[in-house]
Design a protein around this motif. Sequence first.
Motif, mmCIF file in Angstrom:
data_model
loop_
_atom_site.group_PDB
_atom_site.id
_atom_site.type_symbol
_atom_site.label_atom_id
_atom_site.label_comp_id
_atom_site.label_asym_id
_atom_site.label_seq_id
_atom_site.Cartn_x
_atom_site.Cartn_y
_atom_site.Cartn_z
ATOM 1 N N THR A 434 0.853 -1.133 -0.007
ATOM 2 C CA THR A 434 -0.058 0.216 -0.033
ATOM 3 C C THR A 434 0.902 1.315 -0.091
ATOM 4 O O THR A 434 2.101 1.181 0.419
ATOM 5 N N ASN A 435 0.358 2.389 -0.319
ATOM 6 C CA ASN A 435 1.130 3.807 -0.330
ATOM 7 C C ASN A 435 1.558 4.124 1.049
ATOM 8 O O ASN A 435 0.756 3.817 1.992
ATOM 9 N N ALA A 436 2.681 4.292 1.148
ATOM 10 C CA ALA A 436 3.373 5.054 2.324
ATOM 11 C C ALA A 436 4.370 5.940 1.906
ATOM 12 O O ALA A 436 4.980 6.080 0.884
ATOM 13 N N ASN A 437 5.117 6.315 3.103
ATOM 14 C CA ASN A 437 6.287 7.319 2.946
ATOM 15 C C ASN A 437 7.617 6.620 3.771
ATOM 16 O O ASN A 437 7.306 6.222 4.791
ATOM 17 N N ILE A 438 8.685 6.645 2.816
ATOM 18 C CA ILE A 438 9.714 5.944 3.876
ATOM 19 C C ILE A 438 10.405 7.323 4.461
ATOM 20 O O ILE A 438 10.590 8.666 3.887
ATOM 21 N N THR A 439 10.807 7.318 5.618
ATOM 22 C CA THR A 439 11.225 8.286 6.334
ATOM 23 C C THR A 439 12.543 8.076 7.059
ATOM 24 O O THR A 439 13.193 6.867 7.230
ATOM 25 N N GLY A 440 13.261 8.986 7.641
ATOM 26 C CA GLY A 440 14.702 8.769 8.154
ATOM 27 C C GLY A 440 14.562 9.084 9.676
ATOM 28 O O GLY A 440 13.541 9.806 10.121
ATOM 29 N N PRO A 441 15.644 8.890 10.394
ATOM 30 C CA PRO A 441 17.007 8.390 10.084
ATOM 31 C C PRO A 441 17.314 6.869 10.046
ATOM 32 O O PRO A 441 18.023 6.417 9.601
ATOM 33 N N ALA A 442 15.904 6.296 10.246
ATOM 34 C CA ALA A 442 16.205 4.922 10.574
ATOM 35 C C ALA A 442 16.003 4.156 9.240
ATOM 36 O O ALA A 442 15.526 2.906 9.141
ATOM 37 N N THR A 443 16.392 4.757 8.167
ATOM 38 C CA THR A 443 16.620 3.890 6.903
ATOM 39 C C THR A 443 17.958 4.117 6.302
ATOM 40 O O THR A 443 18.397 5.188 6.134
ATOM 41 N N TYR A 444 18.513 3.083 5.899
ATOM 42 C CA TYR A 444 19.849 2.913 5.598
ATOM 43 C C TYR A 444 20.314 1.867 4.527
ATOM 44 O O TYR A 444 19.540 0.764 4.611
ATOM 45 N N PHE A 445 21.340 2.056 4.189
ATOM 46 C CA PHE A 445 21.776 0.928 3.164
ATOM 47 C C PHE A 445 23.317 0.780 3.565
ATOM 48 O O PHE A 445 24.179 1.654 3.132
ATOM 49 N N ASP A 446 23.692 -0.427 4.120
ATOM 50 C CA ASP A 446 25.225 -0.409 4.446
ATOM 51 C C ASP A 446 25.798 -1.893 3.772
ATOM 52 O O ASP A 446 25.057 -2.840 3.610
ATOM 53 N N GLY A 447 26.951 -1.924 3.393
ATOM 54 C CA GLY A 447 27.833 -3.125 2.846
ATOM 55 C C GLY A 447 29.217 -3.056 3.262
ATOM 56 O O GLY A 447 29.838 -1.903 3.189
ATOM 57 N N THR A 448 29.806 -4.209 3.354
ATOM 58 C CA THR A 448 31.022 -4.259 3.431
ATOM 59 C C THR A 448 31.761 -5.679 2.994
ATOM 60 O O THR A 448 30.948 -6.576 3.023
#
Length: 452
Positions: A434-448
């Motif tokens: 369903t439609n929603a909004n993505i919010t910060g700051p608990a949204t992240y993309f990490d890689g190692t």
Amino acid sequence: MTSPDKHVPSGAYGGSAASGNNIANLQAVTWAGARDAVVANVMGSFSDVSMANAGLMGNAHNALSAADSAAQAAGNAQQTAVSVQTTTASNASVVASMTASQEGLNYGGTVFTDIFDRQSLQPGYNTFTTGQVANLVIINKQCALSSTGNLGSGNVIALSVTTTQTDDQAVSVVMGSGGGQGSPETFLIARAAADLRTFACAKVAAGRVTLGYGIRKDMVTTITETRSAVARVNTGDTVLLEAIGSVYTLFVNGLEIVQWTDAEQMTPMSAANRSFGFGISYSAGWFGRNSSFNAAGVTAVDMKAPPTVGTGWSLQMAAQASVAAPAVNVPTVFPGGTFSGPMTSNNVTVLDQGAGRVQIQRAGWYGVTVKFQLDRSVSSFRTYVCTAPGLGTALTAARKGPLTSQAAATNTSATFVLYLAAGAVVAPGYFVPTNANITGPATYFDGTLLSY
């Protein structure tokens, strides 16, 4: 080694590969004598194992293979001076290569080694010629000037396309064949601009070494000497140029020979001046034509920890930020502008920070985490990792996280382990019904990078 009258002195190296006093059984002599000036402390910092090694396993494999070949060559030397010299240089190159890899463990920076175990120098180097001399070629695992095409005195400098991550460098070259008394110099190049516009330099001849700096202008390389010293240099010796701060130090087999402080900073220090390499010279005059020592091996390492170590990335959405996430029924990459907050990356290329598109430079197994926060409660949504084999190809879902199990949740995350080839593109993806909004700051993309 037999003398000119074929008399074999007591204790001389034997020619038969089976004899106990054959040179192949005396590896310890070469290993001790050719020790590099960089003395590794393997129990030092392991803050960046992956970057420090820069192919440590590959270096070890190549080194063992080269050592085996060198031992066989020594066993078959049969009192041939040229064969023994080649073997000595090969063994010294192996030592320098492995020592450089160990040194990288201390600082977590670039580790570069080249023992010329292939047929041609390029790709991997840019060359700069002064005078009417031939191109650089690889002969018997040594880099040298071609024996044909030298019409006058001159030199060729080869800069690696690899650079160090900091201004403090150590560059070593194992002296190969050639370089007799009266021959021209072999160069060690540090802190060079990529176009060789400026650089620091050491020049090495059989009986003399110098430190200085150079410039390249109008297709001509000019070197200014600042310090010199008498030094006996032979085939198989390892010469190292260390540049720390404004101090340049030259070592031969670990022994400090000469030092110079560049108080006026004749050689600039900046991110644009971190190339390194070597040079081979040729002279033509009244007393014959001579070449400098060939290069039997080249190494370079950072001498301090870079500001950011490791291989990976961390992209985060800014606090209070919000982007629309329309309902989808297939995996979808994140909208542009999502990751507008703090970003850190090293040894990867961030193609699009906002959407989280990252291109891999070093192949390996990566741990990748994707998390996103919604502004409302939603049932059954999940994260994805999307990949593409390279630029210009479509991203497709490579891994998917679990569907949220709660009837009404606002966030979800998952960590994946996957192999990413050099040049591959990786990006986070999502699915919301369903439609929603993505919010910060608990949204992240990490890689190692996990493997090395």
